[in-house]
Design a protein around this motif. Structure first.
Motif, short mmCIF file in Angstrom:
data_model
loop_
_atom_site.label_atom_id
_atom_site.label_comp_id
_atom_site.label_asym_id
_atom_site.label_seq_id
_atom_site.Cartn_x
_atom_site.Cartn_y
_atom_site.Cartn_z
N UNK A 1 77.32 -2.21 -58.77
CA UNK A 1 78.34 -3.04 -59.63
C UNK A 1 78.43 -4.47 -58.90
N UNK A 2 78.22 -5.60 -59.44
CA UNK A 2 78.32 -6.85 -58.73
C UNK A 2 79.05 -8.01 -59.55
N UNK A 3 79.22 -7.90 -60.58
CA UNK A 3 79.76 -8.84 -61.35
C UNK A 3 81.16 -9.52 -60.90
N UNK A 4 81.93 -8.72 -60.62
CA UNK A 4 83.39 -9.03 -60.04
C UNK A 4 83.61 -7.97 -58.90
N UNK A 5 82.71 -7.59 -58.04
CA UNK A 5 82.68 -6.86 -57.02
C UNK A 5 83.08 -7.67 -55.64
N UNK A 6 84.25 -7.68 -55.36
CA UNK A 6 84.59 -8.62 -54.16
C UNK A 6 84.48 -7.82 -52.94
N UNK A 7 83.97 -6.51 -52.90
CA UNK A 7 83.56 -5.76 -51.59
C UNK A 7 82.11 -5.54 -51.81
N UNK A 8 81.39 -6.37 -52.50
CA UNK A 8 79.93 -5.84 -52.77
C UNK A 8 79.36 -6.03 -51.36
N UNK A 9 79.50 -6.70 -50.35
CA UNK A 9 78.80 -6.95 -49.15
C UNK A 9 78.95 -5.48 -48.12
N UNK A 10 80.51 -5.35 -48.35
CA UNK A 10 80.83 -3.85 -47.64
C UNK A 10 80.06 -2.58 -48.30
N UNK A 11 80.11 -2.61 -49.61
CA UNK A 11 79.58 -1.30 -50.32
C UNK A 11 78.14 -1.28 -49.94
N UNK A 12 77.36 -2.38 -49.76
CA UNK A 12 75.94 -2.43 -49.54
C UNK A 12 75.64 -2.07 -48.19
N UNK A 13 76.65 -2.32 -47.32
CA UNK A 13 76.49 -1.99 -45.82
C UNK A 13 76.45 -0.29 -45.86
N UNK A 14 77.55 0.10 -46.66
CA UNK A 14 77.67 1.54 -46.46
C UNK A 14 76.40 2.22 -46.72
N UNK A 15 75.86 1.97 -48.02
CA UNK A 15 74.78 2.74 -48.62
C UNK A 15 73.41 2.26 -48.04
N UNK A 16 73.45 0.91 -47.43
CA UNK A 16 72.03 0.64 -46.84
C UNK A 16 71.60 1.46 -45.44
N UNK A 17 72.79 1.81 -44.72
CA UNK A 17 72.56 2.47 -43.82
C UNK A 17 72.79 4.12 -43.76
N UNK A 18 71.74 4.41 -44.85
CA UNK A 18 71.74 5.98 -45.03
C UNK A 18 69.85 6.16 -45.29
N UNK A 19 69.44 6.88 -44.57
CA UNK A 19 67.80 7.13 -44.54
C UNK A 19 67.42 7.63 -45.69
N UNK A 20 68.17 8.33 -46.80
CA UNK A 20 67.62 8.71 -47.89
C UNK A 20 67.80 7.76 -49.23
N UNK A 21 68.36 6.41 -48.97
CA UNK A 21 68.47 5.36 -49.74
C UNK A 21 67.50 4.24 -49.28
N UNK A 22 66.49 4.01 -50.31
CA UNK A 22 65.34 3.29 -49.96
C UNK A 22 65.66 1.85 -49.82
N UNK A 23 66.64 1.47 -51.19
CA UNK A 23 67.05 0.06 -51.33
C UNK A 23 68.37 -0.01 -52.05
N UNK A 24 69.10 -0.99 -51.85
CA UNK A 24 70.35 -1.41 -52.52
C UNK A 24 70.23 -2.77 -53.03
#
Length: 432
Positions: free
Chosen positions: A176-199
């Protein structure tokens, strides 16, 4: 999911600078279209609000989902399905708007009309002849840090289960990005997982979704009854169509890959310096929820008592705690500028005392012995899979003197009495 078009071209920027572009519908007769968009119900509501704040000429118009889903080669939905969500919610809101009271804006009530019947992943993929698959997860998998870290555990297990069937599995996540003030943080969490190819950021075009073999729609999952009854990992496994009762406890550990993260030189040097002084205890007394937080004056009192009784420790905090003047207490709040900074700090301490925040979800990743001071939540559910976490329950003894349905601090009696009665010796014994 919600499928929609926009009435005017517009770009929306996320907190990390990513541009999400919306283009007015081209070629309306072609539903396999890169100007038809898909997002979650929550994100769609936020997007409409953003449009309203800009100008009335910017509008999002819903497209009947069934028209797109029936297209040939539309990817298959895995887990509990969410078909015709917008239509179902629209109809359910009519039922919730009664003569006595209007419940239609309460998503907890709306979610009662959505499907939550158990399904099985193995049945959904058994007829596939493919060896290589791509899976899109549409929407946030949890909304606070603790939820998202736990949901990553469920996604990893989903990845492992899919790998039993397919040679290669690529999982891509659209937040979710339309009004997600924590998008950068959320992306950091999921991007640092080997089983997730892209966020990436929502919305996703209908045409782009056709590049995937499968998708999972997370709309309103956190409002579902099973999400509130089960711990986070089991709730997401249930959503994904995995029987959580058959997944052994030792597979339900949290993961976080910091290998791509580069801590600042000053942060590294600070902890090298602290480790020379003795063992390090992280004290985390505050939560975003005041009811879970230790009152400031009591937090200071607890730190002073810990300093008096733990002579072989340096106590650190990533939060500002006033009234402490001791060389054995060090504030590292200036070094904790992002989620990954905080995760690095957690990974470098020996023990933790925290209130009910994401801290203990992160500490489980690094096997850090942690004491969690719980207030309202069920600790046995929250720490079920965490072998290095112990709970101390602080019962709320406050009494509301008001008969009105609002929380007025001046009318609440004994709100902090339980915090004042915390036994530090008991906590130290649990740490040992």
């Amino acid at each position: 999911m919600v499928i929609f078009r926009v009435t005017e071209n517009i770009n929306i920027k996320t907190t990390d600078g990513t541009l999400v572009s919306y283009v007015k519908l081209k070629n309306p007769s072609n539903l396999l279209n890169d100007t038809l968009y898909i997002t979650t119900y929550e994100d769609f509501q936020n997007l409409k609000q953003v449009f309203t704040q800009i100008s009335e000429k910017y509008q999002a118009k819903v497209i009947v989902e069934k028209r797109v889903r029936t297209l040939e080669y539309f990817p298959k939905e895995l887990g509990i399905q969410n078909k015709n969500e917008f239509l179902n919610i629209t109809n359910s809101k009519k039922l919730l708007n009664t003569k006595i009271k209007d419940y239609s804006d309460n998503l907890d009530y709306v979610s009662l009309f959505l499907d939550n019947n158990q399904v099985f992943l193995e049945d959904e993929i058994k007829n596939s002849l493919k060896q290589d698959i791509k899976l899109a997860i549409i929407g946030n998998v949890g909304f606070d840090i603790g939820e998202m870290i736990a949901s990553c555990t469920a996604i990893r297990i989903l990845y492992e289960e899919l790998k039993k069937k397919f040679k290669t599995v690529k999982i891509e996540l659209f937040l979710n990005s339309s009004d997600n003030k924590q998008f950068t943080r959320d992306r950091q969490i999921f991007s640092n997982q080997y089983f997730i190819s892209n966020v990436s950021a929502l919305s996703i075009s209908v045409k782009k979704l056709f590049n995937y073999d499968y998708f999972i729609d997370t709309s309103l999952v956190t409002k579902q009854a099973y999400y509130k009854e089960l711990n986070y990992v089991d709730a997401w496994l249930y959503k994904f169509g995995i029987d959580f009762t058959k997944i052994t406890e030792h597979r339900k550990y949290n993961t976080l890959d910091l290998s791509k993260y580069k801590p600042s030189k000053s942060l590294v040097e600070k902890f090298e310096e602290l480790k020379l002084k003795g063992k390090i205890l992280l004290f985390h007394p505050y939560s975003a929820d005041v009811k879970r937080s230790i009152p400031k004056e009591i937090a200071s009192k607890i730190v002073k008592e810990l300093l008096n009784k733990l002579n072989d420790y340096v106590i650190v905090s990533a939060l500002n705690i006033d009234g402490i003047n001791d060389d054995a207490f060090v504030s590292v709040s200036n070094y904790s500028k992002s989620f990954l900074d905080f995760a690095y700090i957690v990974s470098n301490v020996n023990n933790i005392i925290t209130v009910d925040t994401s801290t203990y979800h992160i500490s489980d990743v690094f096997f850090i012995p942690t004491i969690v001071l719980f207030t309202n939540e069920n600790p046995l559910k929250r720490i079920k899979n965490y072998n290095y976490v112990k709970a101390v329950v602080v019962n709320d003894k406050s009494k509301n003197l008001s008969f009105f349905k609002f929380d007025e601090n001046s009318l609440v009696l004994n709100r902090f009495e339980s915090w004042q009665n915390i036994k530090i010796d008991k906590i130290i014994k649990l740490l040992d």
